[in-house]
Design an enzyme around this catalytic site. Structure first.
Site, PDB file in Angstrom:
ATOM      1  N   TRP A 186       0.871  -1.181   0.000  1.00 15.47           N
ATOM      2  CA  TRP A 186       0.000   0.000   0.000  1.00 15.47           C
ATOM      3  C   TRP A 186       0.906   1.228   0.000  1.00 15.47           C
ATOM      4  CZ3 TRP A 186      -0.225   3.857   3.892  1.00 15.47           C
ATOM      5  CH2 TRP A 186      -1.073   4.930   3.553  1.00 15.47           C
ATOM      6  N   GLU A 225      -3.196  -2.915  -2.239  1.00 13.48           N
ATOM      7  CA  GLU A 225      -4.306  -2.282  -1.513  1.00 13.48           C
ATOM      8  C   GLU A 225      -4.625  -0.894  -2.061  1.00 13.48           C
ATOM      9  OE1 GLU A 225      -3.364  -1.650   2.616  1.00 13.48           O
ATOM     10  OE2 GLU A 225      -5.401  -1.050   3.143  1.00 13.48           O
ATOM     11  N   LYS A 227      -7.294   2.636  -2.173  1.00 12.19           N
ATOM     12  CA  LYS A 227      -7.866   3.531  -1.164  1.00 12.19           C
ATOM     13  C   LYS A 227      -8.620   4.651  -1.858  1.00 12.19           C
ATOM     14  CE  LYS A 227      -6.148   6.247   2.678  1.00 12.19           C
ATOM     15  NZ  LYS A 227      -5.321   6.142   3.860  1.00 12.19           N
ATOM     16  N   ASP A 258      -9.468  -3.217   2.173  1.00 13.07           N
ATOM     17  CA  ASP A 258      -9.532  -2.567   3.481  1.00 13.07           C
ATOM     18  C   ASP A 258     -10.940  -2.000   3.610  1.00 13.07           C
ATOM     19  OD1 ASP A 258      -9.492  -0.420   5.448  1.00 13.07           O
ATOM     20  OD2 ASP A 258      -7.322  -0.678   5.493  1.00 13.07           O
ATOM     21  N   HIS A 261     -11.639   1.661   2.997  1.00 12.78           N
ATOM     22  CA  HIS A 261     -11.129   2.305   1.792  1.00 12.78           C
ATOM     23  C   HIS A 261     -12.126   2.424   0.656  1.00 12.78           C
ATOM     24  CE1 HIS A 261      -6.608   1.756   2.838  1.00 12.78           C
ATOM     25  NE2 HIS A 261      -7.312   2.276   3.816  1.00 12.78           N
ATOM     26  N   HIS A 285      -8.322  -6.144   5.177  1.00 13.11           N
ATOM     27  CA  HIS A 285      -7.931  -5.287   6.288  1.00 13.11           C
ATOM     28  C   HIS A 285      -9.236  -4.899   6.958  1.00 13.11           C
ATOM     29  CE1 HIS A 285      -3.645  -3.713   5.180  1.00 13.11           C
ATOM     30  NE2 HIS A 285      -3.691  -5.008   5.419  1.00 13.11           N
ATOM     31  N   ASP A 293     -11.962   7.007   6.505  1.00 10.44           N
ATOM     32  CA  ASP A 293     -11.090   5.867   6.826  1.00 10.44           C
ATOM     33  C   ASP A 293     -10.464   6.082   8.206  1.00 10.44           C
ATOM     34  OD1 ASP A 293      -9.441   3.656   6.526  1.00 10.44           O
ATOM     35  OD2 ASP A 293      -7.899   4.790   5.452  1.00 10.44           O
ATOM     36  N   ASP A 295     -10.165   4.242  10.884  1.00 13.24           N
ATOM     37  CA  ASP A 295      -9.480   3.139  11.561  1.00 13.24           C
ATOM     38  C   ASP A 295      -9.893   2.950  13.010  1.00 13.24           C
ATOM     39  OD1 ASP A 295      -7.592   1.894   9.542  1.00 13.24           O
ATOM     40  OD2 ASP A 295      -7.079   4.005   9.317  1.00 13.24           O
ATOM     41  N   ASP A 325      -6.871  -4.070  10.514  1.00  6.97           N
ATOM     42  CA  ASP A 325      -6.137  -2.815  10.306  1.00  6.97           C
ATOM     43  C   ASP A 325      -6.887  -1.650  10.929  1.00  6.97           C
ATOM     44  OD1 ASP A 325      -4.519  -0.777   9.493  1.00  6.97           O
ATOM     45  OD2 ASP A 325      -5.036  -0.875   7.369  1.00  6.97           O
TER      46      ASP A 325
END
Ligand code: RNT
Ligand code: ZN
Length: 417
Positions: A186, A225, A227, A258, A261, A285, A293, A295, A325
């Site tokens: 990524w 990956e 995004k 992810d 993303h 992820h 995003d 997290d 993640d």
């Protein structure tokens, strides 16, 4: 919690599930085979062990300053092992290049070699943990807004070299653990404002990736990956979803999904069956995006439930790798690992407990009321008693009893840092 009570509840659950054709003992066995790849970076807010000045860059952000983050490799290993001791089953650990055992030495990203991961390999072997890997494009003086897609060849070459070395490290790890090490690529490359060079940067990224992936390895697997955008890079992302989907399909390589993303109403679950027709495997992820995003710690929410159900419904259990993640520094970090990992397991467990065959038959017969009714009633079945049994069988705290344990670890260990 009384063992007897958990046993009793499990017996009831077993009968309830048997009535809809599900063998909970078998599902428990399947759960034993469900391995998460825990992300090392929740333990220390994506800091790593390079002796360097400056904070996290690359469009990602950690908020909070909860005391007790792991400050060195020993603390991180201790925390990860402790977190793992509260999660049923056996799990992998996902490393980033910046978590090498550098012993305080400055090893630039284009100089890294497997020797800096030797102690990780030994540690992992000692604890029977398999490792995965990531190249690190962020938090470096050459990161800027563009790394592998930088028009400056010297910067591009620097990151190509880094990525190639990371692949060699992954291969060394894979060989040592006799199980392929999955390496995620990524890069944050993008632009804050309108760019006239969308095409140029993507061509450059493609060229860099072609060079990076040229060499074939047999004990590591690559994944890429995408995004939507990064913080400070809002207008344009070089490695967009379209870019990497097409790239991975063309090269027959793994895609990383992810869950943070994609656009907020986009279903990641829906991508599973589409992508698996064109790429060999998927890496996840699992995260929790709140408006962006962000997290946040993974929880047992609808998007995660849908994603795991889709994997089971698609018969793709063996073609998906389950990375986590997220990075939240506003709460106890070990708690964050345990909540997120257990939540992912609960989603998988519920997916495995679904009477897919009956539901499919209803659908084929046009019995849509029956399909919807059974789906609704499944939410009401005692899956939680099966999860408690899973914990009991694996000798880890059942239910909320892990809260006290983590409080104790905080008192004895992390609060003293
Ligand atoms: C960033 C990506 C990437 C990172 C980790 C640290 O948006 O999700 O996977 O979170 O590599
Ligand atoms: Zn990610």
């Amino acid at each position: 919690m009384k063992e007897e009570l958990i046993q009793k509840a499990y017996e009831v659950a077993k009968e309830r599930y048997a009535a809809i054709g599900i063998d909970t003992d078998k599902v428990l066995e399947q759960m034993q085979d469900f391995h998460l790849s825990m992300h090392c970076w929740q333990a220390d807010d994506v800091t790593g062990f390079e002796p360097r000045e400056g904070g996290l860059t690359g469009g990602i952000q950690v908020n909070g300053n909860y005391p007790g983050r792991a400050r060195n490799i020993e603390e991180l290993r201790k925390d990860v092992l402790y977190a793992m001791s509260l999660i049923p089953g056996k799990h992998r650990l996902n490393l980033h290049e910046i978590y090498g055992d550098f012993q305080g030495k400055f090893v630039d990203r284009d100089e890294v070699t497997p020797e800096y991961f030797q102690s990780w390999i030994e540690w992992a072997k000692e604890h029977d943990i398999k490792l995965d890997f990531n190249s690190t494009s962020f938090s470096h003086s050459k990161s800027g807004d563009l790394s592998l897609s930088n028009p400056d060849k010297s910067i591009r070459d620097f990151w190509i070299e880094h990525s190639k070395r990371c692949r060699a490290i992954s291969q060394a790890i894979g060989e040592a653990q006799n199980d392929p090490c999955i390496m995620n690529t990524w890069v944050h490359d993008g632009s804050k404002d309108i760019t006239l060079n969308r095409s140029l940067y993507r061509e450059l990224l493609k060229g860099s990736l072609d060079q990076i992936f040229e060499h074939r390895y047999d004990m590591m697997k690559d994944c890429v990956e995408s995004k939507v955008f990064g913080i400070g890079l809002e207008s344009y992302t070089v490695g967009s979803n379209d870019f990497y989907t097409a790239y991975a399909a063309q090269k027959n390589m793994m895609i990383t999904l992810d869950t943070g993303h994609f656009h907020p109403t986009e279903s990641v679950a829906d991508k599973v069956s589409a992508m698996l027709l064109f790429v060999p495997e998927l890496m996840l992820h699992v995260s929790r995006p709140i408006r962006w995003d962000s997290d946040h710690v993974t929880i047992m929410d609808d998007p995660t439930m849908d994603l795991f159900s889709e994997i089971v419904r698609a018969g793709a259990l063996n073609r998906v790798h389950y990375g986590l993640d997220y990075f939240d520094a506003t709460l106890n970090r070990i708690g964050a690992y345990v909540i997120g990992s257990r939540a992912a397991q609960k989603c998988m467990l519920r997916a495995l407990l679904e009477p897919v065959t009956t539901l499919r038959n209803y659908e084929l017969e046009g019995k849509y009321f029956q399909r919807l009714a059974l789906l609704e009633e499944c939410k009401n079945l005692p899956w939680n008693a099966v999860y408690d049994m899973f914990c009991l069988k694996n000798n880890v705290p059942v239910g909320e009893t892990y809260i006290k344990e983590i409080e104790k670890y905080e008192e004895d260990v992390t609060s003293k840092r």
